[in-house]
Design a protein around this motif. Structure first.
Motif, short mmCIF file in Angstrom:
data_model
loop_
_atom_site.label_atom_id
_atom_site.label_comp_id
_atom_site.label_asym_id
_atom_site.label_seq_id
_atom_site.Cartn_x
_atom_site.Cartn_y
_atom_site.Cartn_z
N PRO A 232 0.73 -75.05 -36.41
CA PRO A 232 -0.04 -73.84 -36.70
C PRO A 232 -0.87 -74.05 -37.96
O PRO A 232 -0.37 -74.52 -38.98
N VAL A 233 -2.16 -73.69 -37.90
CA VAL A 233 -3.03 -73.95 -39.05
C VAL A 233 -3.67 -72.68 -39.63
O VAL A 233 -4.03 -72.66 -40.80
N GLU A 234 -3.82 -71.63 -38.82
CA GLU A 234 -4.42 -70.43 -39.37
C GLU A 234 -4.00 -69.19 -38.59
O GLU A 234 -3.61 -69.26 -37.43
N ILE A 235 -4.08 -68.06 -39.29
CA ILE A 235 -3.86 -66.74 -38.68
C ILE A 235 -5.24 -66.12 -38.51
O ILE A 235 -6.06 -66.14 -39.42
N THR A 236 -5.50 -65.59 -37.34
CA THR A 236 -6.81 -65.01 -37.08
C THR A 236 -6.69 -63.51 -36.80
O THR A 236 -5.76 -63.06 -36.14
N LEU A 237 -7.66 -62.76 -37.29
CA LEU A 237 -7.76 -61.32 -37.06
C LEU A 237 -9.16 -61.05 -36.53
O LEU A 237 -10.15 -61.43 -37.16
N LYS A 238 -9.25 -60.39 -35.37
CA LYS A 238 -10.55 -60.16 -34.74
C LYS A 238 -10.70 -58.68 -34.39
O LYS A 238 -9.92 -58.14 -33.61
N LEU A 239 -11.71 -58.05 -34.97
CA LEU A 239 -12.00 -56.64 -34.71
C LEU A 239 -12.88 -56.53 -33.47
O LEU A 239 -13.94 -57.15 -33.40
N SER A 240 -12.44 -55.71 -32.52
CA SER A 240 -13.18 -55.52 -31.28
C SER A 240 -13.42 -54.05 -31.02
O SER A 240 -12.59 -53.20 -31.36
N THR A 241 -14.56 -53.75 -30.39
CA THR A 241 -14.83 -52.41 -29.87
C THR A 241 -15.40 -52.57 -28.47
O THR A 241 -16.15 -53.51 -28.20
N THR A 242 -15.04 -51.65 -27.58
CA THR A 242 -15.50 -51.76 -26.20
C THR A 242 -16.15 -50.48 -25.67
O THR A 242 -16.92 -50.54 -24.73
N GLU A 243 -15.85 -49.35 -26.24
CA GLU A 243 -16.41 -48.08 -25.77
C GLU A 243 -16.68 -47.18 -26.96
O GLU A 243 -16.05 -47.33 -28.01
#
Length: 294
Positions: A232-243
Motif C-alpha cells: 500500500p502506497v497511498e490513501i485516496t479521497l475522491k469527491l463525486s457528484t452525480t445529480e
C-alpha cells in the motif's frame, strides 16, 4: 490533526455552473473559433513530486523549467486538516499551500459527465494516525459497506462504498465548499484573461467561482487505498457528484452535465462526512485483501 498530501487535484472545468458564470461575464469559454480567444477553466494541482506538463497545458505556476515543449513544475506542498465536531461529523479541509494551474487538455469523455471532480491523496504512512484519531467513532458496523477494485500492471486501486444506492459515490457527503477565490495564481490568470477578452477588470469582483453543496446535490466521497507491487502506497479521497443534471447555453449550443453545486464566493475548502462512515470505510478498504495493510 493535519496530514501532508501527496497530491491534490480539483477539476473546476467539470463545472457547467462556473462555465456559465464566466460566459455571462464575457469570457470565451473554453474557446472561440472566430477570434481564437480562449479561457480554459483551470485545474488546480498540487503535487509533492515534480510534475512534467506539456507547455501549452500549464496555465500558471510560480516556478517551472522547460524546453519549449514540456515544463517541469517542482514539488509543491499541500495539507489536509481533519476536524471533529461534537455531533460526530468529520470536516476535511484541504489546504493548497503551493500549487499550479493546468488546462485539462483533450479527454474522450467530457468532464461535465464525470462523477469524480476533486481528488486528494495522502501517503499511506498516515493510515495509523487516522485510525487512532477516529477510533472513538468506530461503531463496530460495516454492514452495507463493500469494496471494488481496478488495476493495471502492478497498481491496484481499492475503494469502499456504502450501500448499493451509493455504488457510484462512496460515503455520503453532507457539505462541501471548493473554489478559485483566494488563490493568487487564479486571480492573476483571470485578470490576464479579462484583458484578453475585453472584460472590464472590475467585473471580476462580482464573479462567483466557488461551489458549495445544495440540498438536492447527490454527493459522495470515495475512500480508497492504492497498492503498487503488493504494497500500500497511498490513501485516496475522491469527491463525486452525480445529480441533479444541469443545462447551460455554451458558445456553440446547449451543454448538459452533472451539477457540481451552487455558485458561491468562498476561499475556504472543506468536505463534511460522518466520522463513523469515514473510519469504517478506511478500515474496510484496509482489509480488502484479508488483513490490515501494515
Amino acid at each position: 490533526m493535519e496530514v501532508e498530501l501527496r497530491r491534490a487535484q480539483v477539476f473546476f472545468p467539470a463545472s457547467l455552473e462556473i462555465q456559465e458564470e464566466l460566459l455571462k461575464a464575457g469570457f470565451k469559454v473554453p474557446y472561440d473559433r472566430e477570434s481564437g480567444k480562449k479561457t480554459p477553466i483551470p485545474v488546480v494541482v498540487s503535487s509533492r513530486e515534480e510534475r512534467r506538463v506539456r507547455r501549452g497545458r500549464l496555465l500558471k505556476a510560480r516556478d517551472f523549467e522547460g524546453d519549449g515543449k514540456f515544463t517541469v513544475v517542482p514539488g509543491e506542498r499541500s495539507s489536509l486538516e481533519l476536524e471533529l465536531t461534537e455531533r460526530g461529523f468529520l470536516v476535511l479541509r484541504p489546504r493548497p499551500k503551493e500549487y499550479h494551474l493546468e488546462e485539462l487538455g483533450f479527454v474522450s469523455v467530457p468532464p461535465r459527465v464525470w462523477g469524480t471532480w476533486a481528488s486528494f491523496s495522502l501517503p499511506f504512512s498516515a493510515y495509523d494516525g487516522l485510525v487512532e484519531f477516529l477510533g472513538d467513532f468506530r461503531d463496530g458496523g460495516g454492514n452495507g459497506f463493500y469494496t471494488a477494485s481496478r488495476g493495471s500492471g502492478g497498481r491496484i486501486e481499492v475503494y469502499t462504498y456504502k450501500g448499493r444506492r451509493g455504488k457510484d459515490l462512496g460515503i455520503p457527503v453532507f457539505g462541501y465548499s471548493l473554489g478559485l477565490h483566494g488563490l493568487t495564481l487564479a486571480e492573476e490568470y483571470f485578470r490576464e484573461k479579462a484583458k484578453e477578452n475585453g472584460v472590464p477588470e472590475e467585473r471580476l469582483g462580482y464573479l462567483k467561482l466557488g461551489l458549495k453543496k445544495r440540498r438536492e446535490t447527490r454527493a459522495g466521497l470515495k475512500v480508497g487505498i492504492v497498492w503498487e507491487n503488493g504494497r500500500p502506497v497511498e490513501i485516496t479521497l475522491k469527491l463525486s457528484t452525480t445529480e441533479p443534471r444541469v443545462k447551460i447555453q455554451g458558445l456553440y449550443g446547449e451543454l448538459v452535465g452533472k451539477s457540481r453545486g451552487e455558485l458561491t464566493r468562498t476561499e475556504e475548502w472543506h468536505i463534511v462526512v460522518h466520522a463513523s462512515d469515514f473510519i469504517t470505510a478506511l478500515e474496510t478498504v484496509g482489509k480488502a485483501f484479508g488483513s490490515n495493510p501494515y
